[in-house]
Design a protein around this motif. Sequence first.
Motif, PDB file in Angstrom:
ATOM      1  N   THR A 234       0.826  -1.216   0.000  1.00 59.69           N
ATOM      2  CA  THR A 234       0.000   0.000   0.000  1.00 59.69           C
ATOM      3  C   THR A 234       0.857   1.261   0.000  1.00 59.69           C
ATOM      4  O   THR A 234       0.394   2.328  -0.382  1.00 59.69           O
ATOM      5  CB  THR A 234      -0.959   0.072   1.215  1.00 59.69           C
ATOM      6  OG1 THR A 234      -0.182   0.120   2.414  1.00 59.69           O
ATOM      7  CG2 THR A 234      -1.885  -1.120   1.266  1.00 59.69           C
TER       8      THR A 234
ATOM      9  N   TRP B 281      -5.180   6.842  -6.538  1.00 53.10           N
ATOM     10  CA  TRP B 281      -4.696   5.539  -6.089  1.00 53.10           C
ATOM     11  C   TRP B 281      -4.700   4.631  -7.313  1.00 53.10           C
ATOM     12  O   TRP B 281      -5.758   4.316  -7.849  1.00 53.10           O
ATOM     13  CB  TRP B 281      -5.618   4.941  -5.022  1.00 53.10           C
ATOM     14  CG  TRP B 281      -5.524   5.576  -3.675  1.00 53.10           C
ATOM     15  CD1 TRP B 281      -6.089   6.753  -3.276  1.00 53.10           C
ATOM     16  CD2 TRP B 281      -4.827   5.065  -2.531  1.00 53.10           C
ATOM     17  NE1 TRP B 281      -5.782   6.998  -1.958  1.00 53.10           N
ATOM     18  CE2 TRP B 281      -5.012   5.973  -1.472  1.00 53.10           C
ATOM     19  CE3 TRP B 281      -4.054   3.925  -2.285  1.00 53.10           C
ATOM     20  CZ2 TRP B 281      -4.465   5.788  -0.203  1.00 53.10           C
ATOM     21  CZ3 TRP B 281      -3.513   3.739  -1.025  1.00 53.10           C
ATOM     22  CH2 TRP B 281      -3.714   4.665   0.001  1.00 53.10           C
ATOM     23  N   ASP B 282      -3.535   4.216  -7.707  1.00 51.06           N
ATOM     24  CA  ASP B 282      -3.447   3.284  -8.832  1.00 51.06           C
ATOM     25  C   ASP B 282      -4.247   2.018  -8.506  1.00 51.06           C
ATOM     26  O   ASP B 282      -4.306   1.602  -7.341  1.00 51.06           O
ATOM     27  CB  ASP B 282      -1.981   2.927  -9.083  1.00 51.06           C
ATOM     28  CG  ASP B 282      -1.830   2.137 -10.367  1.00 51.06           C
ATOM     29  OD1 ASP B 282      -1.597   2.782 -11.414  1.00 51.06           O
ATOM     30  OD2 ASP B 282      -1.963   0.892 -10.342  1.00 51.06           O
TER      31      ASP B 282
ATOM     32  N   LEU C  62      -2.605  -0.244  -6.183  1.00 50.01           N
ATOM     33  CA  LEU C  62      -2.591   0.194  -4.786  1.00 50.01           C
ATOM     34  C   LEU C  62      -3.960  -0.005  -4.134  1.00 50.01           C
ATOM     35  O   LEU C  62      -4.057  -0.387  -2.970  1.00 50.01           O
ATOM     36  CB  LEU C  62      -2.176   1.666  -4.692  1.00 50.01           C
ATOM     37  CG  LEU C  62      -0.744   1.971  -5.130  1.00 50.01           C
ATOM     38  CD1 LEU C  62      -0.492   3.469  -5.104  1.00 50.01           C
ATOM     39  CD2 LEU C  62       0.256   1.254  -4.234  1.00 50.01           C
TER      40      LEU C  62
ATOM     41  N   THR D 107      -0.950  11.812  -5.063  1.00 52.45           N
ATOM     42  CA  THR D 107      -1.032  10.432  -4.580  1.00 52.45           C
ATOM     43  C   THR D 107      -0.353  10.284  -3.222  1.00 52.45           C
ATOM     44  O   THR D 107      -0.830   9.550  -2.352  1.00 52.45           O
ATOM     45  CB  THR D 107      -0.486   9.443  -5.640  1.00 52.45           C
ATOM     46  OG1 THR D 107      -0.730   8.117  -5.203  1.00 52.45           O
ATOM     47  CG2 THR D 107       0.995   9.640  -5.902  1.00 52.45           C
TER      48      THR D 107
ATOM     49  N   ASN E  78      -2.699  11.929  -0.622  1.00 51.63           N
ATOM     50  CA  ASN E  78      -3.845  11.090  -0.340  1.00 51.63           C
ATOM     51  C   ASN E  78      -3.490   9.937   0.601  1.00 51.63           C
ATOM     52  O   ASN E  78      -4.197   9.649   1.567  1.00 51.63           O
ATOM     53  CB  ASN E  78      -4.355  10.551  -1.685  1.00 51.63           C
ATOM     54  CG  ASN E  78      -5.839  10.388  -1.691  1.00 51.63           C
ATOM     55  OD1 ASN E  78      -6.367   9.628  -0.897  1.00 51.63           O
ATOM     56  ND2 ASN E  78      -6.524  11.109  -2.582  1.00 51.63           N
ATOM     57  N   LYS E  79      -2.362   9.296   0.333  1.00 53.57           N
ATOM     58  CA  LYS E  79      -1.917   8.196   1.200  1.00 53.57           C
ATOM     59  C   LYS E  79      -1.607   8.703   2.604  1.00 53.57           C
ATOM     60  O   LYS E  79      -1.912   8.045   3.593  1.00 53.57           O
ATOM     61  CB  LYS E  79      -0.645   7.566   0.636  1.00 53.57           C
ATOM     62  CG  LYS E  79      -0.847   6.694  -0.571  1.00 53.57           C
ATOM     63  CD  LYS E  79       0.527   6.136  -0.973  1.00 53.57           C
ATOM     64  CE  LYS E  79       0.516   5.531  -2.341  1.00 53.57           C
ATOM     65  NZ  LYS E  79       1.866   5.530  -2.941  1.00 53.57           N
TER      66      LYS E  79
ATOM     67  N   ARG F  95      -4.782   9.524   4.497  1.00 52.82           N
ATOM     68  CA  ARG F  95      -5.411   8.270   4.919  1.00 52.82           C
ATOM     69  C   ARG F  95      -4.710   7.705   6.145  1.00 52.82           C
ATOM     70  O   ARG F  95      -5.362   7.307   7.123  1.00 52.82           O
ATOM     71  CB  ARG F  95      -5.367   7.273   3.763  1.00 52.82           C
ATOM     72  CG  ARG F  95      -5.897   5.899   4.138  1.00 52.82           C
ATOM     73  CD  ARG F  95      -5.917   4.970   2.928  1.00 52.82           C
ATOM     74  NE  ARG F  95      -6.357   3.643   3.324  1.00 52.82           N
ATOM     75  CZ  ARG F  95      -5.538   2.680   3.714  1.00 52.82           C
ATOM     76  NH1 ARG F  95      -4.235   2.896   3.772  1.00 52.82           N
ATOM     77  NH2 ARG F  95      -6.012   1.492   4.074  1.00 52.82           N
TER      78      ARG F  95
ATOM     79  N   LYS G  74       4.023   4.031 -17.954  1.00 51.89           N
ATOM     80  CA  LYS G  74       3.623   3.239 -16.796  1.00 51.89           C
ATOM     81  C   LYS G  74       4.639   2.136 -16.480  1.00 51.89           C
ATOM     82  O   LYS G  74       4.596   1.526 -15.411  1.00 51.89           O
ATOM     83  CB  LYS G  74       2.224   2.666 -17.008  1.00 51.89           C
ATOM     84  CG  LYS G  74       1.144   3.442 -16.243  1.00 51.89           C
ATOM     85  CD  LYS G  74       1.274   3.246 -14.725  1.00 51.89           C
ATOM     86  CE  LYS G  74       0.226   3.970 -13.933  1.00 51.89           C
ATOM     87  NZ  LYS G  74       0.473   3.804 -12.467  1.00 51.89           N
TER      88      LYS G  74
ATOM     89  N   ASP H 125       6.633   1.980 -13.139  1.00 56.98           N
ATOM     90  CA  ASP H 125       6.199   1.361 -11.873  1.00 56.98           C
ATOM     91  C   ASP H 125       7.028   0.127 -11.514  1.00 56.98           C
ATOM     92  O   ASP H 125       7.353  -0.087 -10.346  1.00 56.98           O
ATOM     93  CB  ASP H 125       4.713   0.992 -11.941  1.00 56.98           C
ATOM     94  CG  ASP H 125       3.812   2.218 -11.865  1.00 56.98           C
ATOM     95  OD1 ASP H 125       4.326   3.328 -11.614  1.00 56.98           O
ATOM     96  OD2 ASP H 125       2.596   2.067 -12.064  1.00 56.98           O
TER      97      ASP H 125
END
Lengths: 441, 441
Positions: free
Chosen positions: A408, A422-423, A426, B290, B293-294, B297, B389, B392
């Motif tokens: 995460t 959020w991909d 994730l 991102t 946001n994480k 949370r 992408k 990643d």
Amino acid sequence: MSAASQARRRRKPDDLRIVAFEKGQHVSYSACGIPYLVAGDVADPDDLVARTPAQFRDLGIDLRLGSEVVGISLDDRSVTVRPTGGDPYTEPFDQLVIATGGVPARPDVPGAGAAGIHGVQTLEDGIRLLSFLEDHQPRRAVVVGAGYIGLEMAEAMIRRGLQVALIDAADQPMRTLDPDMATLVADALRGLGVDLRLSCPLEGFDTAGDRVTGVRTAEGVLPADIVILGLGTRPNSGLAADAGIAVGASGGITVDRRLRTSAEGVWAAGDCVEVLHLVSQRPTAIALGTHANKQGRAAGINIGGGYATFPGVVGTAVSKICAYEVARTGLSTAEAAAAGFATFSTVTESTTRAGYFPGALPITTKIIAERTTGRLLGAQIVGQEGAAKRIDALAVALWHGMTVEEMTGLDLSYAPPFAPVWDPVLIAARKAAEQLATLKP
Amino acid sequence: MSAASQARRRRKPDDLRIVAFEKGQHVSYSACGIPYLVAGDVADPDDLVARTPAQFRDLGIDLRLGSEVVGISLDDRSVTVRPTGGDPYTEPFDQLVIATGGVPARPDVPGAGAAGIHGVQTLEDGIRLLSFLEDHQPRRAVVVGAGYIGLEMAEAMIRRGLQVALIDAADQPMRTLDPDMATLVADALRGLGVDLRLSCPLEGFDTAGDRVTGVRTAEGVLPADIVILGLGTRPNSGLAADAGIAVGASGGITVDRRLRTSAEGVWAAGDCVEVLHLVSQRPTAIALGTHANKQGRAAGINIGGGYATFPGVVGTAVSKICAYEVARTGLSTAEAAAAGFATFSTVTESTTRAGYFPGALPITTKIIAERTTGRLLGAQIVGQEGAAKRIDALAVALWHGMTVEEMTGLDLSYAPPFAPVWDPVLIAARKAAEQLATLKP
């Protein structure tokens, strides 16, 4: 040929003589490209050839086409070669690389030898299939086997305008997926107009003269002007086994991480070997061009005096069926159970881009993890454009034994044209971590 | 608002009262989506809103819009709030989350206050910019700053049919890329018709009445009917600093992995904090939705009585400029040097799909690795559809400190519609490993 090229890069012709035997007339081509040749995406069979026989010969590799090796003698350190239309002879070796590939499964049913029934393993198969399509203009195709190749060939036939039925003895397409994810693939196939028939074993072929006219199944006869077989392959390890070289339970030749077989100075690479599955920790045989290529390269570097390894696989695979993308890595739920893992899984729906961004398409991600530790064991993706390649981040996470909770935190790329904030990977990890928390006492 | 939502999920209104203050009129929107709103990809500003004020209030969150917090008192455990058009008041807290975001850099040059000069930080900025475009139908835009936002805004203006000049004081766009990779981006921008001017610092604005008419630079005046500022942001940590809460050298509020600041019961999340860069092992401030946001949370889960962490970043970012995709992760060559690494790098050209497959597009991959160990330190990608992408997989490899040699074995997905038989990431790793071998004694 990868092994030959790499060995040649490190050892010049005056140091190492290299002879390569090939039963057919083509080498160094992309077998994975054949469905796209048949579909018409690739204009010419030659486009699939990475390097021609002449180019290999220019490198000082004595490439002998139409030359089947029919025996290996470890005592004499020689192979017996049967050239097309010529007399058998023996060729000595100091180092031997066995790269015999896979044997396609062929059904042992009545009529299986009829004209119009095509395999798609070799480039010659592809060229023969293209000729048949052009010469006979079939209207109705039956594809036997709903694995990767069967699905790709079903797409090719659809795109050529044929009516396509796809049959499989199993109750789902793509047996490497969990049933719920395979259902998404089945729905997609039906949406494309494929007459998909599951739990429908092949019983035989109807013929007229020497030509196939129908496929007999438990559900009756499916009329067919052409039949394509996509029943998978097994490692072509008979030659090695006959010579006393160790072959594993998977049917693949046993090799170590340097691609050495049980016999001194004998190497093997490609679809004929078995490799370590890094998640199940068991030997496994997976026929896939990218593995074969890496293995051949590593064997060649080692023969050339270098050091290179093929440490194993995590079972990553990807496929495209028209607009649909399917990917998987690691173990399926059933494979994990067979390997002794207690698992849980989560399925999440998301989009390939930010939801508000044009071209945001659905992506469904399944995560399979260990029940006590939350360790990632496998992942599966079904979606549309931009979905499938996300499996790579999961494959690397799997490689490192990450837990879903650890995942995460991963710093995956985000911008609205590429992912929601959020991909999907994730989100899937987060849902799995949340699920794990509810499982714990 | 992520923190508020997560805390609320775990603690109900009778257990935890939650008050949220917002200076403006919008919350929970995708600031990253503003360039696409301006470009016309997103039809309505509301489409960028993930959750409306009413939805937050339905969750029992006392959301107060138009309410700027102007002071924090740790002694009184209260904040001072200045509501628009109302009298200041104090609000007590047990737990405080500081989520003040970033402060956009604004040039201190003559004319900077003129009409027609637009920032694009908030949704209000985006709406104001859209109105200006509609009301004034400008023909010539100058974008100041060639970072991610500047480039995205240049694209938006191009796509709206404006003539676009893009200026930057640096000698390359996207300073987070190495110069050679940035050159590919510069070439792409020029190919799109952007008048890109590098090493071209802003000196001021020409105005007529209250409206901007030109941008003064070292290269003369660029006529402009509209100017867009994309000069980056710094953490908005002043409020925290004034309260005596620790702020790091990066300018971001210091937080631990649970998002706790130096003050008991005070948390911080989002663009206002600094986080650990897992490669440089240094605190760093990276403004990215991102991460924010994480972090929000995690802070909310912790306040709610759970346990969640934000372990740090590896510096992954991605951007799209028309058909071009740009991605990076880890450290650039300059950043690696600054962090004390001796590096080498390789640049490889490949294609996004098998070379023979339709739609195979160019992808250039740069790998930066440690000179002695071959440990991956960073990677950069410039290419077209399907390129970016791939960062990643590199980001996850970086997360685990993989060496380029180890990476050559990674089981990344392969099928002709998705990759050459060696994925560009694997080719890049292989080239880097080969390069490393030549560097060793």
